[in-house]
Design a protein around this motif. Structure first.
Motif, short mmCIF file in Angstrom:
data_model
loop_
_atom_site.label_atom_id
_atom_site.label_comp_id
_atom_site.label_asym_id
_atom_site.label_seq_id
_atom_site.Cartn_x
_atom_site.Cartn_y
_atom_site.Cartn_z
N SER A 55 1.83 10.04 7.50
CA SER A 55 1.54 9.59 6.14
C SER A 55 0.04 9.44 5.91
CB SER A 55 2.23 8.25 5.87
OG SER A 55 1.76 7.26 6.75
N TRP A 56 -0.34 9.57 4.64
CA TRP A 56 -1.71 9.38 4.20
C TRP A 56 -1.76 8.22 3.21
CZ3 TRP A 56 -0.17 14.58 4.67
CH2 TRP A 56 -0.98 15.38 5.48
N SER A 57 -2.91 7.59 3.10
CA SER A 57 -3.13 6.55 2.09
C SER A 57 -3.62 7.21 0.81
CB SER A 57 -4.14 5.53 2.59
OG SER A 57 -5.41 6.14 2.70
N ALA A 58 -3.71 6.44 -0.25
CA ALA A 58 -4.19 6.97 -1.52
C ALA A 58 -5.65 7.42 -1.42
CB ALA A 58 -4.03 5.92 -2.61
N ALA A 59 -6.46 6.72 -0.63
CA ALA A 59 -7.87 7.11 -0.45
C ALA A 59 -7.97 8.46 0.26
CB ALA A 59 -8.61 6.04 0.34
N MET B 212 0.84 -1.18 0.00
CA MET B 212 0.00 0.00 0.00
C MET B 212 0.89 1.24 0.00
SD MET B 212 -2.98 1.09 2.65
CE MET B 212 -2.01 1.54 4.06
N ARG B 213 0.66 2.12 -0.94
CA ARG B 213 1.44 3.35 -1.08
C ARG B 213 1.00 4.36 -0.04
NH1 ARG B 213 4.71 7.17 -2.05
NH2 ARG B 213 4.64 8.51 -3.85
N THR B 214 1.96 4.99 0.63
CA THR B 214 1.65 6.06 1.56
C THR B 214 2.35 7.33 1.10
OG1 THR B 214 3.52 5.49 3.00
CG2 THR B 214 1.37 4.49 3.53
N TYR B 215 1.82 8.47 1.50
CA TYR B 215 2.34 9.76 1.07
C TYR B 215 2.74 10.59 2.29
CZ TYR B 215 0.07 8.69 -3.37
OH TYR B 215 -0.31 8.11 -4.55
N SER B 216 3.91 11.20 2.24
CA SER B 216 4.35 12.10 3.30
C SER B 216 3.62 13.43 3.12
CB SER B 216 5.86 12.33 3.21
OG SER B 216 6.17 13.08 2.05
N VAL B 217 3.85 14.36 4.03
CA VAL B 217 3.19 15.67 3.95
C VAL B 217 3.57 16.37 2.63
CG1 VAL B 217 2.98 17.94 5.00
CG2 VAL B 217 3.07 15.92 6.44
N SER B 218 4.84 16.38 2.30
CA SER B 218 5.28 17.04 1.07
C SER B 218 4.75 16.34 -0.17
CB SER B 218 6.81 17.10 1.02
OG SER B 218 7.29 17.90 2.06
N GLU B 219 4.76 15.00 -0.17
CA GLU B 219 4.24 14.25 -1.31
C GLU B 219 2.73 14.45 -1.47
OE1 GLU B 219 7.32 10.46 -1.37
OE2 GLU B 219 5.52 10.37 -0.11
N ALA B 220 2.02 14.49 -0.35
CA ALA B 220 0.57 14.71 -0.40
C ALA B 220 0.25 16.09 -0.94
CB ALA B 220 -0.03 14.54 0.99
N ALA B 221 1.01 17.09 -0.52
CA ALA B 221 0.80 18.45 -1.02
C ALA B 221 1.03 18.52 -2.52
CB ALA B 221 1.71 19.43 -0.29
N LYS B 222 2.09 17.86 -2.97
CA LYS B 222 2.40 17.85 -4.40
C LYS B 222 1.31 17.12 -5.18
CE LYS B 222 6.45 17.34 -7.27
NZ LYS B 222 7.84 16.91 -7.33
N ALA B 223 0.82 16.00 -4.64
CA ALA B 223 -0.24 15.22 -5.31
C ALA B 223 -1.55 16.00 -5.37
CB ALA B 223 -0.45 13.90 -4.58
N ALA B 224 -1.81 16.81 -4.34
CA ALA B 224 -3.05 17.59 -4.30
C ALA B 224 -2.92 18.90 -5.07
CB ALA B 224 -3.44 17.88 -2.86
N GLY B 225 -1.69 19.31 -5.36
CA GLY B 225 -1.48 20.55 -6.11
C GLY B 225 -1.55 21.80 -5.25
N VAL B 226 -1.18 21.69 -3.98
CA VAL B 226 -1.14 22.84 -3.08
C VAL B 226 0.22 22.88 -2.39
CG1 VAL B 226 -3.63 22.89 -2.65
CG2 VAL B 226 -2.16 21.58 -1.14
N ASP B 227 0.49 23.99 -1.71
CA ASP B 227 1.73 24.12 -0.97
C ASP B 227 1.65 23.31 0.32
OD1 ASP B 227 4.32 25.62 -0.90
OD2 ASP B 227 3.50 26.25 1.04
N ARG B 228 2.79 22.87 0.80
CA ARG B 228 2.86 22.10 2.04
C ARG B 228 2.27 22.87 3.22
NH1 ARG B 228 6.50 22.75 5.72
NH2 ARG B 228 7.81 23.94 4.31
#
Length: 77
Positions: free
Chosen positions: A44-48, A1-17
């Motif tokens: 970390s966050w999950s893909a969902a 299961m892929r998890t996202y750090s704060v920086s990765e989540a921000a990049k995936a969502a298209g907003v600043d950290r």
């Protein structure tokens, strides 16, 4: 299961950290899971959960604010 750090989540969502952290502080999005890995605290966050963040952004985020110097809408970089 892929998890996202704060920086990765921000990049995936298209907003600043910092925007993502502000939303967490205001409890507008789900808080990340906190775990200790090799003696380091990791959040970390999950893909969902990333999908929930994207939906929140789509419904509530209107973009950059005003430029403090000119009072006009800030330019995109």
């Amino acid at each position: 299961m892929r998890t996202y750090s704060v920086s990765e989540a921000a990049k995936a969502a298209g907003v600043d950290r910092r925007t993502l952290q502000r939303w967490i502080a205001k409890k507008q999005i789900p808080s990340p899971r906190v775990e200790i890995v090799d003696g380091q605290l990791r959040k970390s966050w999950s893909a969902a959960e990333i999908a929930e963040i994207r939906e929140y952004k789509k419904a509530n985020y209107w973009g950059k604010g005003l430029d403090r110097r000119t009072g006009k809408k800030a330019k995109k970089k």
